[in-house]
Design a protein around this motif. Structure first.
Motif, PDB file in Angstrom:
ATOM      1  N   THR A 223       0.809  -1.220   0.000  1.00 41.17           N
ATOM      2  CA  THR A 223       0.000   0.000   0.000  1.00 41.17           C
ATOM      3  C   THR A 223       0.842   1.270   0.000  1.00 41.17           C
ATOM      4  O   THR A 223       0.332   2.349   0.269  1.00 41.17           O
ATOM      5  N   GLY A 224       2.137   1.162  -0.286  1.00 37.67           N
ATOM      6  CA  GLY A 224       3.008   2.325  -0.338  1.00 37.67           C
ATOM      7  C   GLY A 224       4.185   2.212   0.601  1.00 37.67           C
ATOM      8  O   GLY A 224       4.507   1.145   1.093  1.00 37.67           O
ATOM      9  N   VAL A 225       4.795   3.342   0.851  1.00 33.64           N
ATOM     10  CA  VAL A 225       6.022   3.387   1.646  1.00 33.64           C
ATOM     11  C   VAL A 225       5.717   3.939   3.034  1.00 33.64           C
ATOM     12  O   VAL A 225       5.010   4.932   3.179  1.00 33.64           O
ATOM     13  N   VAL A 226       6.261   3.273   4.039  1.00 38.12           N
ATOM     14  CA  VAL A 226       6.157   3.767   5.415  1.00 38.12           C
ATOM     15  C   VAL A 226       7.588   4.016   5.920  1.00 38.12           C
ATOM     16  O   VAL A 226       8.429   3.135   5.860  1.00 38.12           O
ATOM     17  N   PRO A 227       7.887   5.244   6.365  1.00 40.12           N
ATOM     18  CA  PRO A 227       9.232   5.561   6.851  1.00 40.12           C
ATOM     19  C   PRO A 227       9.332   5.426   8.377  1.00 40.12           C
ATOM     20  O   PRO A 227       8.348   5.593   9.090  1.00 40.12           O
ATOM     21  N   THR A 228      10.537   5.158   8.853  1.00 41.87           N
ATOM     22  CA  THR A 228      10.775   5.136  10.293  1.00 41.87           C
ATOM     23  C   THR A 228      11.019   6.541  10.826  1.00 41.87           C
ATOM     24  O   THR A 228      10.912   6.754  12.021  1.00 41.87           O
ATOM     25  N   GLY A 229      11.390   7.460   9.939  1.00 38.25           N
ATOM     26  CA  GLY A 229      11.834   8.776  10.384  1.00 38.25           C
ATOM     27  C   GLY A 229      13.301   8.684  10.785  1.00 38.25           C
ATOM     28  O   GLY A 229      13.904   7.613  10.760  1.00 38.25           O
ATOM     29  N   HIS A 230      13.896   9.816  11.156  1.00 37.87           N
ATOM     30  CA  HIS A 230      15.320   9.827  11.514  1.00 37.87           C
ATOM     31  C   HIS A 230      15.564   9.002  12.770  1.00 37.87           C
ATOM     32  O   HIS A 230      14.867   9.159  13.769  1.00 37.87           O
TER      33      HIS A 230
END
Length: 114
Positions: free
Chosen positions: A47-54
């Motif tokens: 369903t797309g991209v999920v980032p962890t963040g910095h």
């Protein structure tokens, strides 16, 4: 699996039965940053991209989602960190994986070294 950027830890596993008895299937990614700089990890799934963040150097971040988001899809985990002129790049830092059809829970623990 190993390399200059990612090291998949031996604690990683997948199960074919409901070990915790809650009936839900899950995918968990745990990222340990030992790269010497901040990183961000993106998970590209159905369903797309999920980032962890910095994630600052020396810290750990975890993400748990429904396993169904990863089934029947070629998934990719990509690492980003500052490069030349402090511009983020991935330098080929990625893990490609598919979810086995008999998987119930997947736990992927990685150390980012570069």
């Amino acid at each position: 699996m190993g390399g200059r950027i990612f090291h998949v830890l031996p604690t990683s596993y997948y199960t074919t039965e409901d070990a915790d008895g809650d009936g839900s299937q899950s995918f968990t990614l745990v990222v340990h940053n030992n790269s010497g700089a901040w990183i961000s990890v993106d998970i590209d799934r159905s369903t797309g991209v999920v980032p962890t963040g910095h994630i600052p150097d020396g810290e750990t971040r975890a993400l748990t989602e429904m396993l169904q988001l990863y089934a029947n899809y070629r998934n990719r985990v990509t690492r980003w960190r500052p490069g030349r002129m402090n511009i983020a790049g991935n330098a080929g830092g990625q893990i490609l994986f598919s979810v086995p059809e008999d998987a119930f829970d997947i736990f992927l623990e990685v150390e980012v070294r570069g």
